[in-house]
Design an enzyme around this catalytic site. Sequence first.
Site, PDB file in Angstrom:
ATOM      1  N   ARG A  63       0.822  -1.208   0.000  1.00 11.52           N
ATOM      2  CA  ARG A  63       0.000   0.000   0.000  1.00 11.52           C
ATOM      3  C   ARG A  63       0.862   1.266   0.000  1.00 11.52           C
ATOM      4  O   ARG A  63       0.524   2.271  -0.635  1.00 11.52           O
ATOM      5  CB  ARG A  63      -0.920  -0.021   1.229  1.00 11.52           C
ATOM      6  N   HIS A  67       0.457   4.397  -2.530  1.00 14.43           N
ATOM      7  CA  HIS A  67       0.193   5.748  -2.050  1.00 14.43           C
ATOM      8  C   HIS A  67       1.341   6.700  -2.371  1.00 14.43           C
ATOM      9  O   HIS A  67       1.132   7.909  -2.461  1.00 14.43           O
ATOM     10  CB  HIS A  67      -0.089   5.731  -0.545  1.00 14.43           C
ATOM     11  N   ASN A  95      -3.903   8.467   4.600  1.00 14.07           N
ATOM     12  CA  ASN A  95      -2.757   7.862   5.287  1.00 14.07           C
ATOM     13  C   ASN A  95      -2.822   7.940   6.801  1.00 14.07           C
ATOM     14  O   ASN A  95      -2.246   7.099   7.499  1.00 14.07           O
ATOM     15  CB  ASN A  95      -1.459   8.536   4.831  1.00 14.07           C
ATOM     16  N   HIS A 194      -6.250  -5.695  -2.643  1.00 16.09           N
ATOM     17  CA  HIS A 194      -7.117  -5.793  -1.467  1.00 16.09           C
ATOM     18  C   HIS A 194      -7.467  -7.243  -1.139  1.00 16.09           C
ATOM     19  O   HIS A 194      -8.311  -7.494  -0.275  1.00 16.09           O
ATOM     20  CB  HIS A 194      -8.387  -4.967  -1.673  1.00 16.09           C
TER      21      HIS A 194
END
Length: 319
Positions: A63, A67, A95, A194
Amino acid sequence: MASGFCFYFLIIVVAFGASLEAANGKLSTKFYKSTCPKALSIVQEGIAAAIKNETRMGASLLRLHFHDCFVNGCDGSVLLDDTANFVGEKTAVPNNNSARGFNVVDDIKAKLEESCPGVVSCADLLAIAARDSTVYLGGPSWKVRLGRRDSTTASKAAAEASIPSPASNLSALVSSFAAQGLSLKNMVALSGSHTIGLARCTFFRDHIYNDTNIDKSFAKSLKRICPKTGNDNALADLDLKTPFSFDKLYYMNLLKKKGLLHSDQELFNGGSADHMVNKFAKNTSLFFKEFRKSMVKMGNIKPLTGSAGQIRINCRRVN
């Protein structure tokens, strides 16, 4: 003597080729072959130790790369702490209290600095860590293109504007990924990340209480840990069946209206993404193939190369 000369000449050529590719804005899978030959193994060992210590960490590190890349390119900006000159990305809504793994990155970076000081960027570390985390949890592997340099600034506002929200509808998701040069297929494939990890109650509360495209028994089970108010940090598995195994069950869950986030279920809700979800739910090898391709493509979003940026010694702060 001649063979020795050829060997060293080959090293120079390889190093020059990688440097030339970086100067031209192109990343190379062999970038550290001569300048830091142990780089890949150092990261791999660090990732294995971190996930062995806490299985969830694999999803967290994957992740972080996502990001990072979605905010002004893959430049390690997500790792920067706030300074007097800028408010960084760690406290941005996507975040804050959810981005994690910074200590793992610190530990691996320290080992890289011991082996080859000032050579391996934090942005590249994140890219390698994402691949190694995926592989460790049973997912596909790919050759990571390297040569990114690190940003000297970060932006909370850019993070909040660029990273898709778990409340996004399909149109917003498509637009968000398209802004990064990523297609619908890329989006659906990357969303498959996911299949591992956890999400906070605050991110799925609206979905379980207000949406109709969710299995009622699934929603009821989640309401036990995520009330209408409070308990924001309660965690639920993004993939209710195999949350620590990188597989295609994420897509199978969507077919049954058991996506944890609103944005997850939007991928299978009568729209343009339905056909890809169906394909990935039936075919692991196809999902893995498209995930690999999409991760490479995402990793190539606006990298800093050549003389741009810097190689941070400490990933949390500018040199």
